[in-house]
Write a protein that holds these residues in place. Structure first.
Motif, short mmCIF file in Angstrom:
data_model
loop_
_atom_site.label_atom_id
_atom_site.label_comp_id
_atom_site.label_asym_id
_atom_site.label_seq_id
_atom_site.Cartn_x
_atom_site.Cartn_y
_atom_site.Cartn_z
N ARG A 352 0.84 -1.19 0.00
CA ARG A 352 0.00 0.00 0.00
C ARG A 352 0.88 1.24 0.00
O ARG A 352 1.78 1.36 0.84
CB ARG A 352 -0.88 0.05 1.26
CG ARG A 352 -1.87 -1.09 1.39
CD ARG A 352 -3.03 -0.95 0.46
NE ARG A 352 -3.68 0.34 0.55
CZ ARG A 352 -4.84 0.64 -0.06
NH1 ARG A 352 -5.44 -0.29 -0.80
NH2 ARG A 352 -5.37 1.84 0.06
N GLY A 353 0.63 2.17 -0.92
CA GLY A 353 1.36 3.43 -0.93
C GLY A 353 2.24 3.58 -2.13
O GLY A 353 2.43 2.65 -2.93
N THR A 396 -7.64 -9.18 6.16
CA THR A 396 -7.39 -10.13 5.08
C THR A 396 -6.64 -9.45 3.94
O THR A 396 -6.64 -8.21 3.83
CB THR A 396 -8.72 -10.70 4.53
OG1 THR A 396 -9.43 -9.63 3.87
CG2 THR A 396 -9.58 -11.28 5.65
N PRO A 397 -6.04 -10.23 3.04
CA PRO A 397 -5.41 -9.63 1.86
C PRO A 397 -6.41 -8.83 1.03
O PRO A 397 -6.06 -7.79 0.46
CB PRO A 397 -4.87 -10.84 1.09
CG PRO A 397 -4.67 -11.90 2.13
CD PRO A 397 -5.77 -11.68 3.12
N GLU A 398 -7.65 -9.29 0.98
CA GLU A 398 -8.67 -8.58 0.21
C GLU A 398 -8.97 -7.22 0.84
O GLU A 398 -9.20 -6.23 0.12
CB GLU A 398 -9.94 -9.42 0.12
CG GLU A 398 -9.82 -10.69 -0.71
CD GLU A 398 -9.03 -11.80 0.00
OE1 GLU A 398 -8.51 -12.68 -0.71
OE2 GLU A 398 -8.93 -11.77 1.25
N ALA A 401 -6.09 -4.93 -0.14
CA ALA A 401 -6.07 -4.66 -1.58
C ALA A 401 -7.18 -3.72 -2.02
O ALA A 401 -7.10 -3.13 -3.12
CB ALA A 401 -6.15 -5.97 -2.36
N ASP A 402 -8.20 -3.54 -1.20
CA ASP A 402 -9.30 -2.62 -1.54
C ASP A 402 -8.74 -1.21 -1.66
O ASP A 402 -8.04 -0.71 -0.76
CB ASP A 402 -10.35 -2.67 -0.44
CG ASP A 402 -11.60 -1.89 -0.80
OD1 ASP A 402 -11.50 -0.73 -1.24
OD2 ASP A 402 -12.71 -2.45 -0.64
N HIS A 410 -9.93 0.82 9.53
CA HIS A 410 -10.19 -0.61 9.78
C HIS A 410 -10.13 -0.91 11.27
O HIS A 410 -10.96 -1.66 11.79
CB HIS A 410 -9.17 -1.46 9.01
CG HIS A 410 -9.50 -2.91 8.98
ND1 HIS A 410 -10.34 -3.47 8.04
CD2 HIS A 410 -9.13 -3.94 9.80
CE1 HIS A 410 -10.45 -4.77 8.27
NE2 HIS A 410 -9.72 -5.07 9.32
N LEU A 411 -9.16 -0.35 11.95
CA LEU A 411 -9.05 -0.54 13.40
C LEU A 411 -10.28 0.00 14.10
O LEU A 411 -10.81 -0.62 15.03
CB LEU A 411 -7.79 0.14 13.91
CG LEU A 411 -7.53 0.09 15.41
CD1 LEU A 411 -7.27 -1.34 15.86
CD2 LEU A 411 -6.35 0.98 15.77
#
Length: 423
Positions: A352-353, A396-398, A401-402, A410-411
């Protein structure tokens, strides 16, 4: 209270590094008011090691600023401090520790915080003048002095220490050569995306990286190193060679005392050896992996400090298993790497980034479970990752990847109202 911790000679700590000083401090904080002794084999007041290869070599930090605690701390806390003394023997039956000047210290509980030492370079010529490790303040002082006079520097080992030193060389106007037998920098400590980025950035900044290259011999003249000959017959000029090929835990004292060792002093989840009057913490301790992956040994400030606090709690009547989340950092010039968790055995990564601009984070998964996050120049990602992993928040990886994924958001989506308020 651990048997005998208050009686006999109180608590004696062998090793005056991060773990040893922290356990002394934490014992006093937790109310231990019995005798407390700290033994260090270096002549200086206990000091921090991580800045040696970074701020200290760059001249941004003085030796005095490295001290873990001011000198008056030990007097104020009633800690009897021995410096420049080496522990040479343990009598488990009498519960005594012998130092190299024949001083005998009785103990109620003995803490082994003996740390680790650099691996020796197993090639001819490794004893030549100009071949230096980087582990102690004395090593760093010598290297700081040499950097003003050398021209050709070769670093053997592309781990954290080797790359940090390479960055310090560049800051001093030098163009170091770094060679390593592995195919990627930082070995198995980081994921392939992180390793590739650091290798590219070091090269762009002027470091010559020779990966998959092993030193066969150090060559010299009049007792001084002049070059490194590789296994394929190439000789690289060098008037300074710095070796950084890993460390070995200092287990000799434990072995002589009949304690079990296995890549470290073997301890249980409470950091206790098989002897109820002896514990081990920090770089020298091999402890059960909280993830259930066998026994591990970690070399980090976080692990040393957290194990010290955990042991102090047990010795003062509040035992708990050691299960702290591992985290690490390495500053290599303007490259800031922060790692939360342990990526060993990961089978999938999501990045990410912007890798070339403001930084990025690599999320490492094993069987679709998040096991580590490596953040490059992304301190906010690192802090959130530590909470995600420590609290066991499912990721998750999904999820990662979003395109709209945010670790902080998310936290906050967990059920804890306090976390939601921080989002």
């Amino acid at each position: 209270m651990t048997p005998g911790a208050e009686g006999h000679g109180g608590v004696v700590v062998v090793g005056a590094g991060q773990a040893g000083v922290q356990v002394a401090d934490s014992l006093r904080e937790a109310g231990h008011d019995g005798p407390l002794t700290l033994v260090g084999d270096e002549p200086e007041l206990p000091y921090q090691r991580p800045p040696l290869s970074k701020e200290y070599l760059a001249g941004k930090t003085s030796a005095g600023e490295l001290c873990l605690r001011a000198e008056r701390f030990y007097e104020d806390r009633g800690v009897r401090l021995f410096v420049g003394r080496r522990a040479v023997g343990i009598d488990r039956r009498l519960r005594t520790l012998t130092l190299d000047d024949d001083t005998v210290l009785p103990y109620g509980h003995l803490v082994l915080a003996t740390g680790a030492r650099p691996r020796s370079l197993p090639v001819p010529g490794s004893g030549l003048e100009g071949v230096v490790n980087l582990r102690t303040l004395a090593d760093a002082q010598e290297l700081r002095r040499r950097l003003d006079a050398v021209r050709d520097v070769v670093v053997i080992g592309a781990g954290f220490i080797g790359l940090e030193f390479a960055a310090a060389c560049r800051a001093a106007g030098l163009s170091p050569v770094v060679l390593d037998i592995a195919d990627q920098v930082m070995g198995r400590a980081v994921s392939a995306p992180t390793a590739a980025h650091f290798a590219e950035q070091h090269r762009l900044r002027g470091t010559r990286l020779l990966m998959g290259s092993a030193p066969a011999e150090l060559v010299g003249r009049d007792g001084r190193v002049t070059g490194v000959r590789t296994a394929d017959g190439v000789t690289i000029p060098a008037d300074l060679v710095v070796t950084g090929i890993g460390v070995l835990p200092n287990t000799e004292l434990a072995t002589m005392a009949g304690l079990a060792t296995d890549n470290g002093v073997v301890v249980d989840e409470y950091l206790a050896t098989e002897d109820p009057h002896i514990s081990a913490i920090g770089d020298c301790a091999a402890f059960p992996d909280p993830r259930g992956e066998g026994r591990i040994r970690l070399e980090s400030v976080q692990n040393a400090a957290d194990q010290a606090r955990c042991l102090a709690a047990r010795l003062t009547g509040a035992p708990r298993p050691y299960d702290a989340l591992a985290w690490f950092w390495s500053y290599q010039g303007d490259l800031r790497l922060q790692i939360a968790g342990l990526s060993a055995g990961h089978d999938h990564t999501v990045v990410r980034g912007e890798e070339q601009a403001k930084g990025f984070s690599v999320y490492c998964f094993r069987a679709s479970s998040l096991v580590a996050v490596e953040s490059v120049n992304r301190p906010a990602d690192h802090l959130t990752a530590r909470r995600l992993l420590a609290d066991g928040v499912p990721v998750t990886p999904e999820d990662v990847a979003d395109p709209g994924f945010s670790p902080r958001t998310h936290l906050a989506r967990t059920t804890d109202p306090e976390r939601r308020a921080l989002a």
